[in-house]
Design a protein around this motif. Structure first.
Motif, PDB file in Angstrom:
ATOM      1  N   VAL A   1      38.641  34.443  36.687  1.00  0.00           N
ATOM      2  CA  VAL A   1      37.290  34.417  36.109  1.00  0.00           C
ATOM      3  C   VAL A   1      36.365  35.103  37.102  1.00  0.00           C
ATOM      4  CG1 VAL A   1      35.398  32.984  35.290  1.00  0.00           C
ATOM      5  CG2 VAL A   1      37.768  32.269  34.881  1.00  0.00           C
ATOM      6  N   ILE A   2      35.854  36.276  36.739  1.00  0.00           N
ATOM      7  CA  ILE A   2      34.970  37.014  37.647  1.00  0.00           C
ATOM      8  C   ILE A   2      33.564  36.449  37.548  1.00  0.00           C
ATOM      9  CG2 ILE A   2      34.367  38.838  36.010  1.00  0.00           C
ATOM     10  CD1 ILE A   2      34.710  40.798  38.437  1.00  0.00           C
ATOM     11  N   ASN A   3      32.936  36.195  38.682  1.00  0.00           N
ATOM     12  CA  ASN A   3      31.620  35.564  38.705  1.00  0.00           C
ATOM     13  C   ASN A   3      30.520  36.600  38.452  1.00  0.00           C
ATOM     14  OD1 ASN A   3      33.051  33.315  39.452  1.00  0.00           O
ATOM     15  ND2 ASN A   3      32.465  33.399  41.602  1.00  0.00           N
ATOM     16  N   PRO A   4      29.406  36.190  37.846  1.00  0.00           N
ATOM     17  CA  PRO A   4      28.272  37.110  37.703  1.00  0.00           C
ATOM     18  C   PRO A   4      27.736  37.511  39.078  1.00  0.00           C
ATOM     19  CG  PRO A   4      28.006  35.181  36.286  1.00  0.00           C
ATOM     20  CD  PRO A   4      29.152  34.890  37.209  1.00  0.00           C
ATOM     21  N   GLN A   5      27.046  38.626  39.114  1.00  0.00           N
ATOM     22  CA  GLN A   5      26.510  39.116  40.386  1.00  0.00           C
ATOM     23  C   GLN A   5      25.445  38.172  40.916  1.00  0.00           C
ATOM     24  OE1 GLN A   5      24.881  43.055  40.250  1.00  0.00           O
ATOM     25  NE2 GLN A   5      24.758  43.244  42.471  1.00  0.00           N
ATOM     26  N   MET A   6      25.550  37.838  42.193  1.00  0.00           N
ATOM     27  CA  MET A   6      24.553  37.012  42.857  1.00  0.00           C
ATOM     28  C   MET A   6      23.407  37.896  43.333  1.00  0.00           C
ATOM     29  SD  MET A   6      25.581  33.894  42.753  1.00  0.00           S
ATOM     30  CE  MET A   6      24.610  33.118  44.037  1.00  0.00           C
ATOM     31  N   PRO A   7      22.158  37.409  43.267  1.00  0.00           N
ATOM     32  CA  PRO A   7      21.032  38.207  43.780  1.00  0.00           C
ATOM     33  C   PRO A   7      21.213  38.543  45.263  1.00  0.00           C
ATOM     34  CG  PRO A   7      20.250  36.362  42.451  1.00  0.00           C
ATOM     35  CD  PRO A   7      21.718  36.157  42.657  1.00  0.00           C
ATOM     36  N   ASN A   8      20.732  39.715  45.639  1.00  0.00           N
ATOM     37  CA  ASN A   8      20.765  40.178  47.033  1.00  0.00           C
ATOM     38  C   ASN A   8      22.190  40.221  47.591  1.00  0.00           C
ATOM     39  OD1 ASN A   8      17.911  40.254  47.013  1.00  0.00           O
ATOM     40  ND2 ASN A   8      17.844  38.091  47.543  1.00  0.00           N
TER      41      ASN A   8
ATOM     42  N   ALA B   1      45.429  38.848  38.951  1.00  0.00           N
ATOM     43  CA  ALA B   1      46.107  38.090  40.011  1.00  0.00           C
ATOM     44  C   ALA B   1      47.606  38.346  39.923  1.00  0.00           C
ATOM     45  CB  ALA B   1      45.814  36.598  39.881  1.00  0.00           C
ATOM     46  N   THR B   2      48.278  38.467  41.064  1.00  0.00           N
ATOM     47  CA  THR B   2      49.699  38.817  41.110  1.00  0.00           C
ATOM     48  C   THR B   2      50.453  37.844  42.007  1.00  0.00           C
ATOM     49  OG1 THR B   2      49.144  41.173  40.828  1.00  0.00           O
ATOM     50  CG2 THR B   2      51.348  40.649  41.641  1.00  0.00           C
ATOM     51  N   ASN B   3      51.653  37.401  41.539  1.00  0.00           N
ATOM     52  CA  ASN B   3      52.588  36.663  42.391  1.00  0.00           C
ATOM     53  C   ASN B   3      53.991  37.212  42.157  1.00  0.00           C
ATOM     54  OD1 ASN B   3      53.399  35.552  39.984  1.00  0.00           O
ATOM     55  ND2 ASN B   3      52.458  33.549  40.355  1.00  0.00           N
ATOM     56  N   THR B   4      55.046  36.509  42.639  1.00  0.00           N
ATOM     57  CA  THR B   4      56.412  37.035  42.544  1.00  0.00           C
ATOM     58  C   THR B   4      56.895  37.139  41.110  1.00  0.00           C
ATOM     59  OG1 THR B   4      57.223  34.764  42.854  1.00  0.00           O
ATOM     60  CG2 THR B   4      57.033  36.162  44.810  1.00  0.00           C
ATOM     61  N   THR B   5      56.322  36.370  40.213  1.00  0.00           N
ATOM     62  CA  THR B   5      56.755  36.401  38.816  1.00  0.00           C
ATOM     63  C   THR B   5      56.169  37.577  38.052  1.00  0.00           C
ATOM     64  OG1 THR B   5      56.966  34.005  38.834  1.00  0.00           O
ATOM     65  CG2 THR B   5      56.838  35.081  36.675  1.00  0.00           C
ATOM     66  N   GLY B   6      54.887  37.876  38.319  1.00  0.00           N
ATOM     67  CA  GLY B   6      54.275  38.973  37.586  1.00  0.00           C
ATOM     68  C   GLY B   6      52.777  39.036  37.796  1.00  0.00           C
ATOM     69  N   ILE B   7      52.099  39.770  36.906  1.00  0.00           N
ATOM     70  CA  ILE B   7      50.653  40.012  36.977  1.00  0.00           C
ATOM     71  C   ILE B   7      49.975  39.257  35.854  1.00  0.00           C
ATOM     72  CG2 ILE B   7      48.854  41.780  36.966  1.00  0.00           C
ATOM     73  CD1 ILE B   7      50.942  43.794  37.851  1.00  0.00           C
ATOM     74  N   SER B   8      48.846  38.651  36.170  1.00  0.00           N
ATOM     75  CA  SER B   8      48.090  37.903  35.169  1.00  0.00           C
ATOM     76  C   SER B   8      47.389  38.869  34.218  1.00  0.00           C
ATOM     77  CB  SER B   8      47.054  37.024  35.862  1.00  0.00           C
ATOM     78  OG  SER B   8      45.973  37.824  36.323  1.00  0.00           O
ATOM     79  N   PRO B   9      46.903  38.351  33.079  1.00  0.00           N
ATOM     80  CA  PRO B   9      45.999  39.167  32.255  1.00  0.00           C
ATOM     81  C   PRO B   9      44.723  39.484  33.043  1.00  0.00           C
ATOM     82  CG  PRO B   9      46.795  37.237  31.039  1.00  0.00           C
ATOM     83  CD  PRO B   9      47.200  37.045  32.456  1.00  0.00           C
ATOM     84  N   ALA B  10      44.034  40.531  32.644  1.00  0.00           N
ATOM     85  CA  ALA B  10      42.785  40.913  33.319  1.00  0.00           C
ATOM     86  C   ALA B  10      41.674  39.933  32.967  1.00  0.00           C
ATOM     87  CB  ALA B  10      42.382  42.323  32.929  1.00  0.00           C
ATOM     88  N   SER B  11      40.795  39.702  33.932  1.00  0.00           N
ATOM     89  CA  SER B  11      39.628  38.868  33.668  1.00  0.00           C
ATOM     90  C   SER B  11      38.674  39.598  32.731  1.00  0.00           C
ATOM     91  CB  SER B  11      38.901  38.552  34.985  1.00  0.00           C
ATOM     92  OG  SER B  11      38.323  39.748  35.501  1.00  0.00           O
ATOM     93  N   GLU B  12      37.678  38.881  32.238  1.00  0.00           N
ATOM     94  CA  GLU B  12      36.624  39.549  31.478  1.00  0.00           C
ATOM     95  C   GLU B  12      35.848  40.472  32.407  1.00  0.00           C
ATOM     96  OE1 GLU B  12      34.141  36.802  29.490  1.00  0.00           O
ATOM     97  OE2 GLU B  12      35.728  36.009  28.178  1.00  0.00           O
ATOM     98  N   LYS B  13      35.347  41.561  31.861  1.00  0.00           N
ATOM     99  CA  LYS B  13      34.602  42.528  32.668  1.00  0.00           C
ATOM    100  C   LYS B  13      33.212  41.990  32.986  1.00  0.00           C
ATOM    101  CE  LYS B  13      36.965  46.718  31.128  1.00  0.00           C
ATOM    102  NZ  LYS B  13      38.042  46.052  30.385  1.00  0.00           N
ATOM    103  N   ALA B  14      32.772  42.231  34.218  1.00  0.00           N
ATOM    104  CA  ALA B  14      31.429  41.821  34.666  1.00  0.00           C
ATOM    105  C   ALA B  14      30.668  43.062  35.118  1.00  0.00           C
ATOM    106  CB  ALA B  14      31.511  40.816  35.809  1.00  0.00           C
ATOM    107  N   LEU B  15      29.352  43.037  34.921  1.00  0.00           N
ATOM    108  CA  LEU B  15      28.494  44.153  35.317  1.00  0.00           C
ATOM    109  C   LEU B  15      27.812  43.826  36.637  1.00  0.00           C
ATOM    110  CD1 LEU B  15      26.817  45.168  31.932  1.00  0.00           C
ATOM    111  CD2 LEU B  15      28.695  46.296  33.122  1.00  0.00           C
ATOM    112  N   TYR B  16      27.956  44.721  37.613  1.00  0.00           N
ATOM    113  CA  TYR B  16      27.304  44.589  38.920  1.00  0.00           C
ATOM    114  C   TYR B  16      26.458  45.839  39.152  1.00  0.00           C
ATOM    115  CZ  TYR B  16      29.968  40.544  40.684  1.00  0.00           C
ATOM    116  OH  TYR B  16      30.486  39.289  40.893  1.00  0.00           O
TER     117      TYR B  16
END
Length: 515
Positions: free
Chosen positions: A150-157, A216-231
């Protein structure tokens, strides 16, 4: 005398009434405070009783549990003691029997005693089916692929002009070896391997919007992509337009360009006051959340300031713009070159205008709506502050000129002073003398000036509604217009024959200018 006594008595009665009212108000406040305190005390007492009751209940429950546990353990211990006593009695009987047999002469009888224990020493080990347990153990050793971060929204400054500080999170049950962060705009998606749940992306464009997402990646494989965030990265520093900044003893009007292709959220104007020894004060004052590319700042009279501007968006503030030095000794303005008649030339420093002898070709006479077409004139820029403003104009005897003030919408096809939107002092050369007129709406009073002024002072007072002209060398008052200016006015200058004049501003007004 009686009247004075009655007045004092009425005042005393009024004071007494005020004191009684004040005492009543204090009594109400006292009762309110006492009532509030009583409620607070009752609330605290109830809360205290609830806490004690809860603790007592928990104590009783724990004591009852301990008593039951004690009773069960004592019974088990008693049973163990009985079993131990029975085992001791049986051991004694066995020992006595063995001793009697040993005393007999026939030792072979001792060997015939049955010492066999009733309990077998061998254990039967049942075969258990542990296939389901083995399956469970094998499944523990296999780590599933992570879920989408889960990608976090951009923090101010959280950004600079060329970098972004990005954060994201993952469910606590997932096992991750590293993350891949992707961002645009670039020719291709650019991943970067990270171990932490944050990353600083470098080498970006200023005040640019980027899409970011994480896997996210581990020995089993790669996770689905998170939702896109605008920075967004921090904007570039604004560019102060020095030739469009004006000031007066009470304020300064600062104008700048954004310096960014994309819009910014707001601007912050910062100013430092300079000391008399030329050093900066340690205090930086800021005017924040300025929505447009200009700001009127109230200042102290007779001081010098260093002013800079920052552009702000969600990523944070930009670096400071180049510093502008502003003095509040007097009124300071530049000429608005876009209003100048094509026959006028303006010096490089912006304070001297020239009207040459040569004729311009028709192609060079192309005019727009803001340019003077009939009168060879130009407007000066004046900050909108309803105070006192003063400047001076240096002329010579052989030049015909018009100097004064005009509204911004004054007719560009009309002469200064010939309409209701301009006020000016005019110099005319005649065969017999120098003639001076003070024109407004085409009318001038009949005045004669005996000494030709070489340096003319112009004093504008918005509050009093006056526009005055002076011979600076003689400190001589020439004329004053009285008018309630409905809008802010601009200084105006015109040359009616070839010649030149020079404007002097940012100077302190003499005492006689506003008497």
């Amino acid at each position: 005398f009686q009247l004075e006594i009655d007045t004092v008595r009425n005042q005393l009665q009024g004071k007494v009434a005020e004191m009684e009212s004040f005492a009543g108000h204090l009594e109400e406040i006292f009762l309110t405070v006492e009532e509030n305190f009583g409620r607070q005390e009752q609330h605290l007492e109830q809360h205290y009783n609830d806490v004690l009751q809860t603790l007592s209940q928990r104590y009783d429950e724990r004591a009852a549990g301990l008593e039951e546990e004690k009773k069960g353990k004592l019974e088990a211990l008693y049973n163990q003691l009985l079993s131990c006593g029975q085992a001791i009695d049986a051991s004694k009987e066995l020992i006595e029997t063995a001793q009697e047999v040993y005393r007999l002469q026939d030792k072979r009888l001792f060997l015939k005693i049955d010492f066999t224990l009733a309990t077998t020493l061998e254990f039967n080990t049942p075969l258990a089916d542990l296939s389901d347990v083995k399956t469970m153990m094998d499944s523990i050793n296999v780590v599933p692929a992570p879920s989408a971060p889960v990608i976090n929204p951009q923090m101010p400054n959280s950004a600079t002009q060329t970098s972004l500080r990005v954060r994201w999170s993952l469910f606590s049950d997932d096992t991750v070896e590293y993350y891949d962060l992707y961002y645009r705009p670039v020719l291709e998606d650019t991943p970067a391997d990270m171990k932490e749940t944050h990353c600083t992306v470098m080498d970006l464009l200023p005040n640019a919007q980027y899409e970011l997402w994480v896997t996210a990646t581990n020995t089993t494989g790669i996770s689905p992509a998170s939702e896109k965030a605008l920075y967004m990265t921090v904007p570039s520093p604004p560019v102060i337009k020095q030739r469009e900044c004006t000031s007066c003893p009470e304020a300064a009007l600062i104008r700048w360009e954004s310096g960014n292709t994309n819009p910014v959220d707001s601007y912050t104007v910062e100013l430092n006051e300079m000391g008399t020894d030329g050093t900066q004060s340690g205090i930086t004052e800021s005017v924040v959340a300025v929505p447009t590319c200009q700001c009127l700042i109230q200042l102290k009279t007779g001081r010098r300031y260093l002013i800079s501007v920052r552009a702000v968006n969600i990523g944070g503030p930009s670096d400071r713009s180049e510093v502008l030095s502003v003095s509040t000794t007097g009124t300071f303005f530049y000429l608005l070159e876009d209003t100048a008649h094509p026959c006028l030339s303006i010096s490089e420093d912006g304070f001297t205008i020239f009207y040459g002898d040569e004729e311009l070709p028709i192609s060079a006479m192309a005019l727009d709506d803001n340019t003077f077409a009939r009168c060879v004139a130009v407007l000066g820029d004046l900050i909108p502050v309803r105070g006192r403003h003063y400047w001076e104009v240096e002329v010579d005897d052989g030049t015909e000129f018009r100097i004064g003030v005009a509204y911004e919408d004054t007719e560009r096809n009309s002469y200064l002073g010939a309409n209701s939107t301009s006020w000016c002092m005019r110099h005319i050369l005649t065969p017999s003398r120098h003639k001076y007129e003070f024109l407004h709406n085409g009318w001038s009073p009949d005045l004669r000036i005996t000494v030709n002024p070489v340096r003319i002072g112009v004093a504008l007072d918005y509050e009093r509604g006056t526009l005055s002209f002076f011979n600076v060398d003689l400190e001589q008052h020439l004329h004053t217009f009285h008018c309630h200016f409905r809008n802010y006015v601009h200084p105006c200058f015109s040359l009616d024959n070839p010649g030149a004049l020079t404007i002097h501003n940012a100077i302190e007004a003499p005492e006689y200018a506003f008497i």
